[in-house]
Design a protein around this motif. Sequence first.
Motif, PDB file in Angstrom:
ATOM      1  N   CYS A   1       7.403  32.700  83.190  1.00  8.85           N
ATOM      2  CA  CYS A   1       7.871  31.716  82.205  1.00  8.85           C
ATOM      3  C   CYS A   1       7.571  30.298  82.682  1.00  8.85           C
ATOM      4  O   CYS A   1       7.618  30.017  83.875  1.00  8.85           O
ATOM      5  CB  CYS A   1       9.373  31.879  82.034  1.00  8.85           C
ATOM      6  SG  CYS A   1      10.122  30.657  80.955  1.00  8.85           S
ATOM      7  N   ASP A   2       7.307  29.439  81.734  1.00 11.18           N
ATOM      8  CA  ASP A   2       6.970  28.058  82.114  1.00 11.18           C
ATOM      9  C   ASP A   2       8.186  27.141  82.219  1.00 11.18           C
ATOM     10  O   ASP A   2       8.069  26.008  82.654  1.00 11.18           O
ATOM     11  CB  ASP A   2       5.988  27.467  81.105  1.00 11.18           C
ATOM     12  CG  ASP A   2       6.619  27.291  79.736  1.00 11.18           C
ATOM     13  OD1 ASP A   2       7.574  28.026  79.410  1.00 11.18           O
ATOM     14  OD2 ASP A   2       6.163  26.415  78.975  1.00 11.18           O
ATOM     15  N   MET A   3       9.344  27.628  81.801  1.00 20.08           N
ATOM     16  CA  MET A   3      10.486  26.707  81.771  1.00 20.08           C
ATOM     17  C   MET A   3      10.954  26.286  83.171  1.00 20.08           C
ATOM     18  O   MET A   3      11.133  25.092  83.414  1.00 20.08           O
ATOM     19  CB  MET A   3      11.642  27.335  80.966  1.00 20.08           C
ATOM     20  CG  MET A   3      12.660  26.320  80.479  1.00 20.08           C
ATOM     21  SD  MET A   3      11.917  25.130  79.343  1.00 20.08           S
ATOM     22  CE  MET A   3      12.808  23.660  79.783  1.00 20.08           C
TER      23      MET A   3
ATOM     24  N   SER B   1       4.485  35.766  76.829  1.00 23.73           N
ATOM     25  CA  SER B   1       4.965  35.916  75.453  1.00 23.73           C
ATOM     26  C   SER B   1       6.491  35.974  75.476  1.00 23.73           C
ATOM     27  O   SER B   1       7.082  36.581  76.367  1.00 23.73           O
ATOM     28  CB  SER B   1       4.457  37.223  74.846  1.00 23.73           C
ATOM     29  OG  SER B   1       3.070  37.337  74.996  1.00 23.73           O
ATOM     30  N   ASN B   2       7.099  35.405  74.487  1.00 22.99           N
ATOM     31  CA  ASN B   2       8.562  35.391  74.396  1.00 22.99           C
ATOM     32  C   ASN B   2       9.092  36.513  73.526  1.00 22.99           C
ATOM     33  O   ASN B   2       8.327  37.089  72.758  1.00 22.99           O
ATOM     34  CB  ASN B   2       8.998  34.047  73.803  1.00 22.99           C
ATOM     35  CG  ASN B   2       9.379  33.067  74.887  1.00 22.99           C
ATOM     36  OD1 ASN B   2       9.905  33.462  75.918  1.00 22.99           O
ATOM     37  ND2 ASN B   2       9.118  31.801  74.648  1.00 22.99           N
ATOM     38  N   PRO B   3      10.360  36.824  73.564  1.00 22.08           N
ATOM     39  CA  PRO B   3      11.333  36.379  74.568  1.00 22.08           C
ATOM     40  C   PRO B   3      11.115  37.181  75.852  1.00 22.08           C
ATOM     41  O   PRO B   3      11.247  38.406  75.864  1.00 22.08           O
ATOM     42  CB  PRO B   3      12.676  36.712  73.922  1.00 22.08           C
ATOM     43  CG  PRO B   3      12.378  37.845  72.986  1.00 22.08           C
ATOM     44  CD  PRO B   3      10.955  37.717  72.553  1.00 22.08           C
TER      45      PRO B   3
ATOM     46  N   GLY C   1       4.793  18.720  63.906  1.00 19.67           N
ATOM     47  CA  GLY C   1       4.189  18.014  65.031  1.00 19.67           C
ATOM     48  C   GLY C   1       2.988  18.747  65.598  1.00 19.67           C
ATOM     49  O   GLY C   1       1.853  18.542  65.158  1.00 19.67           O
ATOM     50  N   ARG C   2       3.255  19.653  66.539  1.00 19.90           N
ATOM     51  CA  ARG C   2       2.166  20.284  67.287  1.00 19.90           C
ATOM     52  C   ARG C   2       1.169  21.022  66.391  1.00 19.90           C
ATOM     53  O   ARG C   2      -0.039  20.868  66.542  1.00 19.90           O
ATOM     54  CB  ARG C   2       2.757  21.238  68.330  1.00 19.90           C
ATOM     55  CG  ARG C   2       1.723  21.780  69.303  1.00 19.90           C
ATOM     56  CD  ARG C   2       2.384  22.559  70.428  1.00 19.90           C
ATOM     57  NE  ARG C   2       3.010  23.791  69.988  1.00 19.90           N
ATOM     58  CZ  ARG C   2       4.265  24.131  70.291  1.00 19.90           C
ATOM     59  NH1 ARG C   2       5.008  23.332  71.013  1.00 19.90           N
ATOM     60  NH2 ARG C   2       4.743  25.277  69.856  1.00 19.90           N
ATOM     61  N   GLU C   3       1.681  21.815  65.437  1.00 22.79           N
ATOM     62  CA  GLU C   3       0.784  22.589  64.572  1.00 22.79           C
ATOM     63  C   GLU C   3      -0.192  21.675  63.833  1.00 22.79           C
ATOM     64  O   GLU C   3      -1.394  21.908  63.803  1.00 22.79           O
ATOM     65  CB  GLU C   3       1.586  23.370  63.530  1.00 22.79           C
ATOM     66  CG  GLU C   3       2.302  24.574  64.067  1.00 22.79           C
ATOM     67  CD  GLU C   3       1.458  25.841  63.986  1.00 22.79           C
ATOM     68  OE1 GLU C   3       1.341  26.497  65.030  1.00 22.79           O
ATOM     69  OE2 GLU C   3       0.924  26.156  62.915  1.00 22.79           O
TER      70      GLU C   3
ATOM     71  N   THR D   1      15.001  23.063  61.766  1.00 21.06           N
ATOM     72  CA  THR D   1      15.156  23.535  63.141  1.00 21.06           C
ATOM     73  C   THR D   1      13.888  23.241  63.943  1.00 21.06           C
ATOM     74  O   THR D   1      12.972  22.581  63.464  1.00 21.06           O
ATOM     75  CB  THR D   1      15.468  25.049  63.152  1.00 21.06           C
ATOM     76  OG1 THR D   1      14.396  25.721  62.492  1.00 21.06           O
ATOM     77  CG2 THR D   1      16.786  25.360  62.466  1.00 21.06           C
ATOM     78  N   ARG D   2      13.869  23.769  65.154  1.00 25.03           N
ATOM     79  CA  ARG D   2      12.736  23.536  66.044  1.00 25.03           C
ATOM     80  C   ARG D   2      11.405  23.982  65.395  1.00 25.03           C
ATOM     81  O   ARG D   2      10.389  23.336  65.566  1.00 25.03           O
ATOM     82  CB  ARG D   2      12.990  24.275  67.363  1.00 25.03           C
ATOM     83  CG  ARG D   2      11.887  24.177  68.371  1.00 25.03           C
ATOM     84  CD  ARG D   2      11.703  22.772  68.925  1.00 25.03           C
ATOM     85  NE  ARG D   2      10.464  22.673  69.699  1.00 25.03           N
ATOM     86  CZ  ARG D   2       9.775  21.567  69.896  1.00 25.03           C
ATOM     87  NH1 ARG D   2      10.219  20.416  69.415  1.00 25.03           N
ATOM     88  NH2 ARG D   2       8.667  21.571  70.593  1.00 25.03           N
ATOM     89  N   THR D   3      11.454  25.047  64.638  1.00 27.60           N
ATOM     90  CA  THR D   3      10.230  25.500  63.959  1.00 27.60           C
ATOM     91  C   THR D   3       9.653  24.397  63.085  1.00 27.60           C
ATOM     92  O   THR D   3       8.439  24.170  63.077  1.00 27.60           O
ATOM     93  CB  THR D   3      10.538  26.687  63.019  1.00 27.60           C
ATOM     94  OG1 THR D   3      11.191  27.671  63.784  1.00 27.60           O
ATOM     95  CG2 THR D   3       9.287  27.260  62.418  1.00 27.60           C
TER      96      THR D   3
HETATM   97  C1  G6P Z   1       9.611  26.429  76.743  1.00 26.13           C
HETATM   98  C2  G6P Z   1      10.017  27.829  77.053  1.00 26.13           C
HETATM   99  C3  G6P Z   1       9.210  28.781  76.278  1.00 26.13           C
HETATM  100  C4  G6P Z   1       9.258  28.454  74.827  1.00 26.13           C
HETATM  101  C5  G6P Z   1       8.857  27.052  74.585  1.00 26.13           C
HETATM  102  C6  G6P Z   1       9.064  26.704  73.128  1.00 26.13           C
HETATM  103  O1  G6P Z   1       8.363  26.159  77.246  1.00 26.13           O
HETATM  104  O2  G6P Z   1       9.957  28.175  78.389  1.00 26.13           O
HETATM  105  O3  G6P Z   1       9.713  30.044  76.522  1.00 26.13           O
HETATM  106  O4  G6P Z   1       8.392  29.283  74.131  1.00 26.13           O
HETATM  107  O5  G6P Z   1       9.626  26.206  75.362  1.00 26.13           O
HETATM  108  O6  G6P Z   1       8.407  25.567  72.871  1.00 26.13           O
HETATM  109  P1  G6P Z   1       8.233  25.016  71.387  1.00 26.13           P
HETATM  110  O7  G6P Z   1       7.604  23.716  71.618  1.00 26.13           O
HETATM  111  O8  G6P Z   1       7.368  26.010  70.659  1.00 26.13           O
HETATM  112  O9  G6P Z   1       9.608  24.945  70.815  1.00 26.13           O
END
Ligand code: G6P
Length: 435
Positions: A167-169, A144-146, A286-288, A278-280
Motif C-alpha cells: 500500500c502507498d499510504m 489494488s484496493n481494498p 479533478g484527477r480524471e 464525496t471523494r469520487t
Molecule cells: C491512498 C490510499 C489508497 C487509495 C488512495 C485513494 O493513496 O493508500 O489506498 O486508493 O489513497 O486516492 P484517491 O485520490 O483516488 O481518493
Amino acid sequence: KFSIVIAGGGSTYTPGIVMTLLNHLDRFPIRQLKFYDNDGERQKVIADACEVILREKAPEIKFVATTDPEEGFTDVDFVMAQIRVGKYALRDQDEKIPLKYGVIGQETCGPGGIAYGLRSIGGVLEIADYMEKYSPNAWMLNYSNPASIVAEATRRLRPNAKILNICDMPVGIQERMAKIVGLNYYNDLEVRYFGLNHFGWWTAVRDKQGNDLMPKIREYVAEHGYLLPDIPDESSWKATFGMAKNTFALDPERFPNTYLQYYLYTKFEAEHMDPHHTRTDEVREGREKFVFSECKKIAASQSIEGLKFKPDDHSNYIVDLSRAIAYNTHERMLVIVENNGAVANFEPTAMVEVPCIVGSNGPERLAMGDIPRFQKGLLEQQVAVEKLAVDAWEEHSYLKLWQALTLSHTVPDASVAKKILDDLIEANKGFWPEL
Ligand code: G6P
C-alpha cells in the motif's frame, strides 16, 4: 532488462507510474512495458498518450496495450496490479450508500470498503491466474484496493501465488515524517510498524544511523498532524492529514495511519462528509478530467512539449519493491503478509502490515513483538470484519456479510447494517457473488 505489465492500464494513476518508471531506468531497466485492461476504450486514451511519451523518452522500450490476457501476461517479469472493479460509478455508491444512513462513506473503510472488497476479490484472482498461466515465474505487486480484504482472499485462495500486497499510504505518511525531520525520502527512515492495511501504527522511527526521530516527529504531529505547509493538499486530504493529530492524541506513544480516524472519530467524520459530493466526485472533477484531457492532447499533437505528467514520488516504492525482487536487495519495506507470529499476541492467520526484508524469494517478516490492549482490541474487531467479508464471498453468505457490516466499528448497529447491506446488494448486482 525487465518486462512489466500494468494491469488496470486505464487507471488515471498510470501516466504517473510510467513517469516514475522512466525516471528510474538506471536502477531498474525495462525492455518492455505492457498495459492490460478489460476496458479497451478507457485504456486506449491513456495508452495512446503513454506511447508518445515512451517514444520520446525511451524509444528502446517496447510498448503494448491490450485487452487480451494472453498478449498482456505472456513474457512478463512483473505484474503491477491496480485494478478498480466497478470503476468510479461504483466507488460513488460505496461512498454514498452508507452516508444515506449517516455512516462513513469511504472506499476502503466500513461498508464501502467491504462492498469494494467483494467486487475486487474476483478481479484480483483473475489477474493472478493470468500471471500463473502465461508467466509463472513473474511476481505480482498488488496495490489494488481494498488491500486488506484482497490480501486475505489471496492468502486463502491462492496461497502459493507470488503476490506482494502493498500500500502507498504508509509510504506517503513516511514521506511526510521524513520531511518533518529534514530528510527527503520515505526510505531514509527505518521504522517499526504493525497493523492491518489502512489500520496501523508506527512504534519506532529512526534514521539510517539509528538515531531516534520519534521525539521531533511527536512534537510536530501533536500540533499539526501530518499536514505540511509546503505540500498543497486537496481539501479532503488536508482534512485527513490534519485530523491525524486527534487520532495521535489517543495514543501519543505511536503514530497512527490516517485511516484510523474513521474508526476512532467515526461520528465526527461521518457528519463532516457531504452525502451528495464525496471523494469520487472530487476525483472525477479533478484527477480524471486532468489526466484524460492531457492524454488526449498528447495523442492529438503526437508531442510531449509542455508535458504535465510528472514522476509520482509516491510510487517510488514500486520501483524499490521491484528492485528488491529483481536484485535481491533485501530492502526493508512494509508489506501485507500473513502474521504468523510477526505480531506475537495476535491472530496468526491475519494479513498484517509489518516491516519485511524483501529479496528475490519475497518478503521475510520482522518480529514486532506484543502489542498493547487498545490496539489489540481494535485490530481483533477489524480483522474479524475482513475475514467475514471473505467468508461471505466464498460462501455466498448474506449472513456473514451482515455480520461483517455489523461488526465494523463504523456502523452503529445490526439494523443500520442491514439497510446498508440491502442497498449495496442492489448496487452491486453483477459484481458480487449471488448471496
Ligand atoms: C491512498 C490510499 C489508497 C487509495 C488512495 C485513494 O493513496 O493508500 O489506498 O486508493 O489513497 O486516492 P484517491 O485520490 O483516488 O481518493
